[in-house]
Design an enzyme around this catalytic site. Structure first.
Site, short mmCIF file in Angstrom:
data_model
loop_
_atom_site.label_atom_id
_atom_site.label_comp_id
_atom_site.label_asym_id
_atom_site.label_seq_id
_atom_site.Cartn_x
_atom_site.Cartn_y
_atom_site.Cartn_z
N HIS A 100 0.82 -1.28 0.12
CA HIS A 100 -0.06 -0.09 -0.09
C HIS A 100 1.01 1.37 -0.11
O HIS A 100 1.88 1.55 0.43
CB HIS A 100 -0.97 0.05 1.14
CG HIS A 100 -1.73 1.23 1.10
ND1 HIS A 100 -1.49 2.43 1.56
CD2 HIS A 100 -3.32 1.20 0.57
CE1 HIS A 100 -2.69 3.15 1.42
NE2 HIS A 100 -3.82 2.45 0.65
N GLU A 172 -3.47 2.25 -7.44
CA GLU A 172 -3.77 3.46 -6.48
C GLU A 172 -2.65 4.31 -6.65
O GLU A 172 -1.72 4.31 -6.06
CB GLU A 172 -3.74 2.81 -4.85
CG GLU A 172 -4.89 1.79 -4.62
CD GLU A 172 -5.19 1.90 -3.17
OE1 GLU A 172 -6.52 1.99 -2.97
OE2 GLU A 172 -4.57 1.86 -2.35
P1 PGA Z 1 -9.04 6.87 -0.21
O1 PGA Z 1 -8.12 5.42 0.28
O2 PGA Z 1 -10.43 5.95 -0.82
O3 PGA Z 1 -9.58 7.35 1.12
O4 PGA Z 1 -8.29 7.61 -1.08
C1 PGA Z 1 -7.54 4.56 -0.73
C2 PGA Z 1 -6.66 3.90 -0.10
O5 PGA Z 1 -5.56 4.30 0.65
O6 PGA Z 1 -6.63 2.43 -0.40
#
Ligand code: PGA
Length: 272
Positions: A100, A172
């Site tokens: 992550h 992401e």
């Molecule tokens: P967010 O987080 O939807 O609050 O941007 C996504 C993540 O960090 O997995």
């Protein structure tokens, strides 16, 4: 549940450092009432470590995976504060999220460390949710595809071919994540999703089709349908917009309503 990722919609939330055990339990119980009979919907939540043991044995929807937010690659050892794959398996955890952005950029995790963790998770038969994404600076420099390919190739170097049905990838972009994140347009992310799928295909051949690729980063009720409609994602990975059950439900509903209309080459039969 079949192995065809296109017949399913994957939807999960990373709770980050939020929620006590009691709060997570309530969340799971409410999910059970709402989503028990939706076999083509694969849900998952990734609560803090402190909830994992307490969720063991509770009644939960069959289509809900419980995930851990991180782990160490060693089975055991002098690694104070860390948790190993066998410890997670022992708690009946279904998957582990690795790489992550907050682990990479706030805690300095490297691609090589993520590779070791991915390998250890596979050795312990844990599902892996591998997160990849470029920073704003890398995107401005035009290196998004190189960064994504590098993160994937290094992390998955030793991932066994026969375990691709236990792998998910979340795209992401770092610039889109969290409260300070900038909302991505579908046109920003579609080429990255395609590039991730091509990279997985180069690595795993036909087996790559078993790997759902999700999008995450400031996903909300208002933007989620566009991500699903205008890109080739197999699901969504949501943070703060899904931390309350009403939000979880609203985003999921908005994201999936249009999928009841069959797309070309799309055999989706599921409803929500
Ligand atoms: P967010 O987080 O939807 O609050 O941007 C996504 C993540 O960090 O997995």
């Amino acid at each position: 549940m079949s192995n065809n990722v296109n017949e399913h919609f994957y939807f999960g939330s990373n709770f980050k450092m939020h929620k006590t055990l009691a709060e997570v339990k309530t969340f799971v119980e409410l999910l059970k009432d709402a989503y028990e009979d939706q076999p083509n919907l694969q849900l998952f939540i990734v609560p803090p470590f402190t909830s994992l043991g307490g969720l063991q044995g509770i009644v939960r929807p069959q289509n809900l995976w419980i995930g851990a937010q991180n782990m160490h690659w060693a089975r055991s050892g002098a690694f104070t504060g860390e948790i190993s794959a066998p410890m997670l398996s022992d708690l009946g955890v279904d998957l582990v999220m690795l790489g992550h952005a907050e682990r990479r950029y706030k805690f300095g995790e490297t691609d090589n460390e993520i590779q070791r963790k991915v390998r250890a998770a596979a050795d312990n038969r844990l599902r892996v949710l591998l997160c990849v994404g470029e920073t704003a600076k890398q995107r401005r420099a035009g290196t998004t595809h190189e960064v994504l390919a590098m993160q994937l190739k290094i992390a998955l170097l030793a991932f066994p071919q026969e375990m691709t049905n236990r792998l998910m990838v979340a795209y992401e972009p770092v610039w889109a994540i969290g409260a300070g994140g900038q909302e991505a347009r579908p046109s920003d992310i579609a080429p990255s999703i395609d590039h991730i799928k091509r990279t997985l295909e180069t690595r795993f051949g036909e087996n790559a089709r078993q790997i759902p690729v999700l999008y995450g980063g400031s996903v909300s009720e208002s933007n989620c349908a566009d991500y699903v409609r205008e890109t080739d994602v197999n699901g969504l990975f949501v943070g703060r917009a899904a931390w309350e059950l009403a939000g979880f439900h609203n985003v999921l509903k908005a994201a999936t309503t249009f999928r009841q209309v069959p797309r070309e080459n799309n055999t989706d039969k599921w409803t929500i």
